[in-house]
Write a protein that holds these residues in place. Structure first.
Motif, PDB file in Angstrom:
ATOM      1  N   ALA A  50     -10.107 -13.874  16.094  1.00 33.18           N
ATOM      2  CA  ALA A  50     -10.445 -12.646  15.359  1.00 33.18           C
ATOM      3  C   ALA A  50      -9.237 -11.730  15.284  1.00 33.18           C
ATOM      4  CB  ALA A  50     -11.616 -11.938  16.030  1.00 33.18           C
ATOM      5  N   GLN A  51      -8.514 -11.596  16.379  1.00 36.30           N
ATOM      6  CA  GLN A  51      -7.324 -10.750  16.384  1.00 36.30           C
ATOM      7  C   GLN A  51      -6.251 -11.320  15.463  1.00 36.30           C
ATOM      8  OE1 GLN A  51      -6.518  -7.825  17.732  1.00 36.30           O
ATOM      9  NE2 GLN A  51      -8.478  -7.523  18.749  1.00 36.30           N
ATOM     10  N   SER A  52      -6.042 -12.630  15.531  1.00 35.86           N
ATOM     11  CA  SER A  52      -5.000 -13.276  14.738  1.00 35.86           C
ATOM     12  C   SER A  52      -5.289 -13.225  13.240  1.00 35.86           C
ATOM     13  CB  SER A  52      -4.852 -14.722  15.193  1.00 35.86           C
ATOM     14  OG  SER A  52      -3.898 -15.400  14.419  1.00 35.86           O
ATOM     15  N   LEU A  53      -6.528 -13.504  12.860  1.00 38.12           N
ATOM     16  CA  LEU A  53      -6.876 -13.556  11.437  1.00 38.12           C
ATOM     17  C   LEU A  53      -7.202 -12.198  10.818  1.00 38.12           C
ATOM     18  CD1 LEU A  53      -9.077 -16.748  11.280  1.00 38.12           C
ATOM     19  CD2 LEU A  53      -6.904 -16.394  10.140  1.00 38.12           C
ATOM     20  N   PHE A  54      -7.898 -11.354  11.579  1.00 38.46           N
ATOM     21  CA  PHE A  54      -8.416 -10.116  10.998  1.00 38.46           C
ATOM     22  C   PHE A  54      -7.893  -8.849  11.655  1.00 38.46           C
ATOM     23  CE2 PHE A  54     -11.711 -13.431  10.513  1.00 38.46           C
ATOM     24  CZ  PHE A  54     -11.616 -13.590   9.144  1.00 38.46           C
ATOM     25  N   GLY A  55      -7.136  -9.002  12.738  1.00 37.32           N
ATOM     26  CA  GLY A  55      -6.571  -7.847  13.415  1.00 37.32           C
ATOM     27  C   GLY A  55      -7.598  -6.942  14.060  1.00 37.32           C
ATOM     28  N   LYS A  56      -8.720  -7.522  14.488  1.00 36.48           N
ATOM     29  CA  LYS A  56      -9.754  -6.724  15.157  1.00 36.48           C
ATOM     30  C   LYS A  56     -10.491  -7.555  16.173  1.00 36.48           C
ATOM     31  CE  LYS A  56     -11.989  -6.147  10.938  1.00 36.48           C
ATOM     32  NZ  LYS A  56     -13.090  -5.725  10.055  1.00 36.48           N
ATOM     33  N   ASN A  57     -11.250  -6.875  17.021  1.00 38.71           N
ATOM     34  CA  ASN A  57     -12.038  -7.561  18.040  1.00 38.71           C
ATOM     35  C   ASN A  57     -13.166  -8.362  17.399  1.00 38.71           C
ATOM     36  OD1 ASN A  57     -10.554  -6.416  20.143  1.00 38.71           O
ATOM     37  ND2 ASN A  57     -11.836  -4.594  20.138  1.00 38.71           N
ATOM     38  N   ALA A  58     -13.562  -9.433  18.049  1.00 38.52           N
ATOM     39  CA  ALA A  58     -14.639 -10.281  17.527  1.00 38.52           C
ATOM     40  C   ALA A  58     -15.925  -9.485  17.336  1.00 38.52           C
ATOM     41  CB  ALA A  58     -14.871 -11.468  18.455  1.00 38.52           C
ATOM     42  N   ALA A  59     -16.194  -8.552  18.217  1.00 36.51           N
ATOM     43  CA  ALA A  59     -17.418  -7.744  18.113  1.00 36.51           C
ATOM     44  C   ALA A  59     -17.408  -6.846  16.881  1.00 36.51           C
ATOM     45  CB  ALA A  59     -17.585  -6.895  19.363  1.00 36.51           C
ATOM     46  N   ASP A  60     -16.241  -6.590  16.329  1.00 38.53           N
ATOM     47  CA  ASP A  60     -16.122  -5.701  15.173  1.00 38.53           C
ATOM     48  C   ASP A  60     -16.082  -6.440  13.837  1.00 38.53           C
ATOM     49  OD1 ASP A  60     -16.033  -3.520  16.898  1.00 38.53           O
ATOM     50  OD2 ASP A  60     -13.851  -3.663  17.109  1.00 38.53           O
ATOM     51  N   LEU A  61     -16.197  -7.757  13.853  1.00 36.30           N
ATOM     52  CA  LEU A  61     -16.158  -8.526  12.604  1.00 36.30           C
ATOM     53  C   LEU A  61     -17.416  -8.277  11.784  1.00 36.30           C
ATOM     54  CD1 LEU A  61     -14.876 -11.990  13.864  1.00 36.30           C
ATOM     55  CD2 LEU A  61     -13.548 -10.171  12.788  1.00 36.30           C
ATOM     56  N   ASP A  62     -17.265  -8.232  10.479  1.00 39.77           N
ATOM     57  CA  ASP A  62     -18.439  -8.119   9.618  1.00 39.77           C
ATOM     58  C   ASP A  62     -18.984  -9.529   9.354  1.00 39.77           C
ATOM     59  OD1 ASP A  62     -16.923  -9.296   7.529  1.00 39.77           O
ATOM     60  OD2 ASP A  62     -16.414  -7.347   6.680  1.00 39.77           O
ATOM     61  N   ARG A  63     -20.048  -9.613   8.597  1.00 38.42           N
ATOM     62  CA  ARG A  63     -20.704 -10.898   8.355  1.00 38.42           C
ATOM     63  C   ARG A  63     -19.774 -11.886   7.650  1.00 38.42           C
ATOM     64  NH1 ARG A  63     -26.613 -11.005   5.913  1.00 38.42           N
ATOM     65  NH2 ARG A  63     -26.946 -10.062   7.925  1.00 38.42           N
ATOM     66  N   ALA A  64     -19.013 -11.421   6.672  1.00 37.33           N
ATOM     67  CA  ALA A  64     -18.113 -12.309   5.932  1.00 37.33           C
ATOM     68  C   ALA A  64     -17.016 -12.859   6.844  1.00 37.33           C
ATOM     69  CB  ALA A  64     -17.499 -11.571   4.743  1.00 37.33           C
ATOM     70  N   GLU A  65     -16.447 -12.019   7.682  1.00 39.04           N
ATOM     71  CA  GLU A  65     -15.399 -12.470   8.599  1.00 39.04           C
ATOM     72  C   GLU A  65     -15.962 -13.429   9.641  1.00 39.04           C
ATOM     73  OE1 GLU A  65     -12.757  -8.366   8.296  1.00 39.04           O
ATOM     74  OE2 GLU A  65     -14.395  -8.521   9.740  1.00 39.04           O
ATOM     75  N   SER A  66     -17.145 -13.151  10.110  1.00 34.71           N
ATOM     76  CA  SER A  66     -17.796 -14.049  11.069  1.00 34.71           C
ATOM     77  C   SER A  66     -18.049 -15.415  10.444  1.00 34.71           C
ATOM     78  CB  SER A  66     -19.122 -13.452  11.538  1.00 34.71           C
ATOM     79  OG  SER A  66     -18.903 -12.248  12.212  1.00 34.71           O
ATOM     80  N   ALA A  67     -18.466 -15.420   9.201  1.00 35.98           N
ATOM     81  CA  ALA A  67     -18.700 -16.689   8.493  1.00 35.98           C
ATOM     82  C   ALA A  67     -17.400 -17.463   8.339  1.00 35.98           C
ATOM     83  CB  ALA A  67     -19.330 -16.417   7.129  1.00 35.98           C
ATOM     84  N   ARG A  68     -16.317 -16.769   8.040  1.00 35.06           N
ATOM     85  CA  ARG A  68     -15.024 -17.454   7.897  1.00 35.06           C
ATOM     86  C   ARG A  68     -14.612 -18.103   9.213  1.00 35.06           C
ATOM     87  NH1 ARG A  68     -10.623 -14.667   4.330  1.00 35.06           N
ATOM     88  NH2 ARG A  68      -9.812 -16.724   4.752  1.00 35.06           N
ATOM     89  N   LEU A  69     -14.815 -17.418  10.328  1.00 33.11           N
ATOM     90  CA  LEU A  69     -14.492 -18.017  11.623  1.00 33.11           C
ATOM     91  C   LEU A  69     -15.400 -19.205  11.921  1.00 33.11           C
ATOM     92  CD1 LEU A  69     -13.719 -15.171  14.183  1.00 33.11           C
ATOM     93  CD2 LEU A  69     -12.163 -16.820  13.176  1.00 33.11           C
ATOM     94  N   ALA A  70     -16.669 -19.064  11.646  1.00 35.61           N
ATOM     95  CA  ALA A  70     -17.617 -20.145  11.910  1.00 35.61           C
ATOM     96  C   ALA A  70     -17.245 -21.400  11.130  1.00 35.61           C
ATOM     97  CB  ALA A  70     -19.030 -19.697  11.565  1.00 35.61           C
ATOM     98  N   VAL A  71     -16.806 -21.232   9.909  1.00 35.99           N
ATOM     99  CA  VAL A  71     -16.406 -22.379   9.085  1.00 35.99           C
ATOM    100  C   VAL A  71     -15.203 -23.085   9.704  1.00 35.99           C
ATOM    101  CG1 VAL A  71     -15.387 -22.980   6.855  1.00 35.99           C
ATOM    102  CG2 VAL A  71     -17.398 -21.535   6.936  1.00 35.99           C
ATOM    103  N   LEU A  72     -14.286 -22.322  10.270  1.00 36.07           N
ATOM    104  CA  LEU A  72     -13.101 -22.937  10.876  1.00 36.07           C
ATOM    105  C   LEU A  72     -13.432 -23.799  12.088  1.00 36.07           C
ATOM    106  CD1 LEU A  72     -10.290 -20.240  10.795  1.00 36.07           C
ATOM    107  CD2 LEU A  72     -10.532 -22.281   9.391  1.00 36.07           C
ATOM    108  N   LEU A  73     -14.507 -23.475  12.783  1.00 37.25           N
ATOM    109  CA  LEU A  73     -14.877 -24.279  13.952  1.00 37.25           C
ATOM    110  C   LEU A  73     -15.107 -25.732  13.580  1.00 37.25           C
ATOM    111  CD1 LEU A  73     -17.304 -21.913  15.831  1.00 37.25           C
ATOM    112  CD2 LEU A  73     -15.112 -22.773  16.649  1.00 37.25           C
ATOM    113  N   ARG A  74     -15.694 -25.941  12.444  1.00 35.41           N
ATOM    114  CA  ARG A  74     -16.032 -27.300  12.006  1.00 35.41           C
ATOM    115  C   ARG A  74     -14.911 -27.944  11.206  1.00 35.41           C
ATOM    116  NH1 ARG A  74     -21.598 -29.812  11.517  1.00 35.41           N
ATOM    117  NH2 ARG A  74     -20.904 -31.889  11.005  1.00 35.41           N
ATOM    118  N   SER A  75     -14.153 -27.120  10.471  1.00 39.31           N
ATOM    119  CA  SER A  75     -13.135 -27.653   9.553  1.00 39.31           C
ATOM    120  C   SER A  75     -11.860 -26.823   9.632  1.00 39.31           C
ATOM    121  CB  SER A  75     -13.670 -27.636   8.122  1.00 39.31           C
ATOM    122  OG  SER A  75     -14.912 -28.283   8.029  1.00 39.31           O
ATOM    123  N   THR A  76     -11.099 -27.026  10.685  1.00 43.86           N
ATOM    124  CA  THR A  76      -9.891 -26.223  10.888  1.00 43.86           C
ATOM    125  C   THR A  76      -8.865 -26.408   9.773  1.00 43.86           C
ATOM    126  OG1 THR A  76      -8.939 -27.931  12.297  1.00 43.86           O
ATOM    127  CG2 THR A  76     -10.142 -26.161  13.389  1.00 43.86           C
TER     128      THR A  76
END
Length: 102
Positions: A50-76
């Protein structure tokens, strides 16, 4: 089963999973996993990603940013294919919005 997925190997994994579930709560297991999750060529863990991609804490991610991270888990590999990454994240975000897990 594939040769590297023998019945013995599967039984060992099942036994280990049962021990973990007995010893730790779901929240404890999720916390431990999220600290070690791999998101591609990023530092390891959801907080670091979260810090590397969005420059914020994971708890502060919005739904779109959270979805982008979730997608990377399966398909880096999608980090190198932004159009596909955005499309998959959009589809996941739509599923999250329509589910009962809001």
């Amino acid at each position: 089963l594939a040769p590297d997925r023998s019945l013995r190997w599967q039984l060992k994994r099942l036994f280990a999973a049962c021990q973990l579930e007995h010893r730790y709560s779901d929240t404890q297991m999720l916390r431990a996993w999220s600290k070690r999750a791999y998101f591609g060529a990023l530092p390891v863990g959801i907080e670091a990603a979260a810090q590397s991609l969005f420059g914020k804490n994971a708890a502060d991610l919005d739904r779109a940013e959270s979805a982008r991270l979730a997608v990377l888990l399966r398909s880096t590999y999608l980090r190198k294919r932004p159009e596909q990454w955005n499309e998959r994240a959009r589809l996941l975000e739509e599923r999250m919005a329509s589910s009962s897990l809001r």
